[in-house]
Design a protein around this motif. Structure first.
Motif: not given
Length: 534
Positions: A79, A286, A289, A317, A355-356
């Motif tokens: 990732d 989503s 990753s 992401k 982001g996460w």
């Protein structure tokens, strides 16, 4: 209490990608709770990432990081590199074979070191098989793909390698090693499968026939015929031990970050926002990753989301860069990846997070009614276990097959076709509306809730996955007893520890790990009494 020397010793070799390492370490936590002594192989830059996933005293063996041309120092996980340069991580992994093998041979000759009874390696790490096989160490594959996808991946590989991949117009017909032929559109068979590196990786499934068996992160009631097929295909024991997830997923809602990296949003802020929404009204978006949308894809998807007029949480992401970006402020990212004015127009019903995010917290909340996903297997299991239906956009490799499975199970509908696809505004809007507002979507939710119950029953006491876990632990203990019995008759094979230590110093492997000295405690995370940080 048993000392580490009295416990069966299992060595884990995860693939350096969060989606692969996380379930393997979750399973390792389960093994450790049964008194199994575990060593996990990693590299220095991944130590802190793995420690976040550990609830028990799991030893970390830090191998020296090899030099890979084009891969900057500290980038040692899938990732962390752009998709088009992911081959650099495969190069890194291949170069870990030599130091791992030297370390393993050191374990076999040291008098004061408990030899491993089993090497458990990721399905992508075929190089771990040669030395264990040479020394008759049991080797088991931990499969981070589902049984359905594994079967189709192997059939595609076999068909291509034997030049028997049948084509019918825009479709491919998979037939080799399958009970019944399956026709797939050409976009469902990722060209990446036929890259030399990937062909070699998938072909390693053949190695299971010479190994001890395979652990699959799935449960029998989800993929029964394909688990049976894998058993027939490999000729070895196949244990379905999933869903491998944190315990909180099988109770009420998850209230804290539980998997992966630290979240880029406050959990309290997120829960407050979710609490303000109606039941089953929110779409969560989503793509895992390791998958990153292009600017064009992101903007097109945003147009469909806006048109749906449905509440949403979108974890965006941004593709990592080998060279650091000159600017990545929130305003810069918004202007680059979202249509002009999008956030202002959707501020009362949309939450965009760059982001996460704590995915389990979101999926377990009552206001979430659908998950737009790339259909990575971890996301598939998480959403299934939490009773949330899918809007699928599969990107690469097994994800097309997982999307196919979700639709076959009645818990998914597809909104976009493949990794290079550009979402159609109307199609996205229609898919979101169907799942969250229409009767078809309500039926998908009911079917997802049934699977949720089935998944929880599988890991509960007396369930199929719990029984398989206990059977696997019993087999590990049998291996330990066999090694002890053989050791009593073969103690002359031991060599002086001083000679072993001298050889280990030459490897550059962390001394505290390799010597199994009291100093090893510095490489063991303290036992946690709370849920893992995400």
């Amino acid at each position: 209490m048993m000392s580490a020397f009295e416990k069966p010793h299992v060595v884990l070799v995860p693939f350096p990608a969060l989606g692969h390492a996380i379930p393997l370490l979750d399973f390792a936590n389960s093994l450790a709770s049964f008194g199994i002594d575990i060593t996990c192989v990693t590299t220095s830059a991944n130590v802190h990432r793995l420690q976040h996933q550990m609830d028990h005293d799991i030893r970390l063996l830090v191998l020296p990081t090899p030099v890979v041309e084009g891969l900057p120092e500290g980038m040692e996980s899938f990732d962390q590199v752009p998709t088009e340069q992911s081959g650099l991580i495969f190069d890194l992994v291949l170069k870990l074979e030599a130091p791992f093998n030297r370390w393993l041979e050191g374990q076999l000759v040291g008098k004061t070191v408990p030899p491993p009874v089993c090497i458990m390696h990721d399905v992508l790490l075929g190089w771990t098989m040669e030395l264990p096989d040479k020394h008759n160490i049991a080797r088991v594959v931990f499969n981070t793909y589902g049984a359905f996808a594994t079967t189709l991946l192997h059939s595609a590989w076999l068909s291509a390698s034997q030049n028997e991949l049948e084509r019918e117009g825009d479709s491919h017909l998979l037939s080799l090693e399958l009970r019944t032929p399956l026709k797939l559109h050409k976009h469902e068979i990722d060209p990446m499968l036929f890259h030399p590196v990937m062909m070699d990786v998938i072909g390693r499934l053949q190695s299971v026939k010479e190994g001890w068996g395979m652990l699959v992160n799935t449960f029998e009631q989800l993929e029964p015929e394909y688990l049976q097929h894998l058993t027939k295909l490999t000729g070895k024991k196949v244990w379905s031990i999933g869903p491998v997830l944190p315990p909180a997923c099988f109770g009420g809602g998850v209230k804290s970050s539980a998997r992966g990296k630290m979240a880029d949003v406050s959990v309290e802020q997120l829960l407050q926002w979710l609490d303000s929404q109606s039941s089953c009204s929110v779409l969560y978006i989503s793509f895992g990753s390791h998958t990153f949308l292009t600017k064009e894809q992101s903007k097109a998807l945003a147009c469909g989301l806006e048109a749906s007029e449905q509440p949403f949480i979108w974890a965006v992401k941004v593709s990592p860069q080998i060279e650091p970006m000159t600017s990545n402020t929130a305003s810069d990212l918004c202007s680059t990846y979202l249509p002009e004015g999008f956030q202002e127009r959707t501020k009362n019903r949309g939450l965009v997070i760059f982001g996460w995010v704590p995915q389990l917290v979101i999926l377990s909340h009552a206001s979430v009614g659908a998950f737009m996903s790339h259909c990575g297997w971890n996301s598939m299991l998480e959403s299934t276990t939490l009773g949330v239906p899918f809007i699928t956009w599969p990107m690469h490799v097994d994800q097309h097959f997982n999307s196919n499975l979700a639709i076959k199970l009645g818990i998914g509908i597809q909104a976009c076709e493949h990794g290079a696809g550009i979402p159609d505004k109307q199609r996205v809007m229609d898919a979101v509306t169907l799942v969250l507002r229409k009767e078809e979507g309500k039926q998908m939710k009911r079917d997802a809730e049934k699977l949720k119950g089935t998944a929880r029953n599988a890991v509960a006491y007396g369930g199929s996955s719990q029984a398989n876990l206990l059977d696997f632990v019993r087999e590990i203990r049998k291996l330990e007893m066999a090694i002890k019995t053989a050791g009593c008759a073969g103690s002359s094979k031991a060599k002086r520890q001083d000679d072993l230590t001298s050889e280990i110093y030459k490897l550059g492997v962390s001394e505290t790990v390799c010597r199994f000295s009291p100093a090893i405690d510095c490489m063991r995370p303290r036992r946690k009494h709370t849920e893992r940080g995400g």
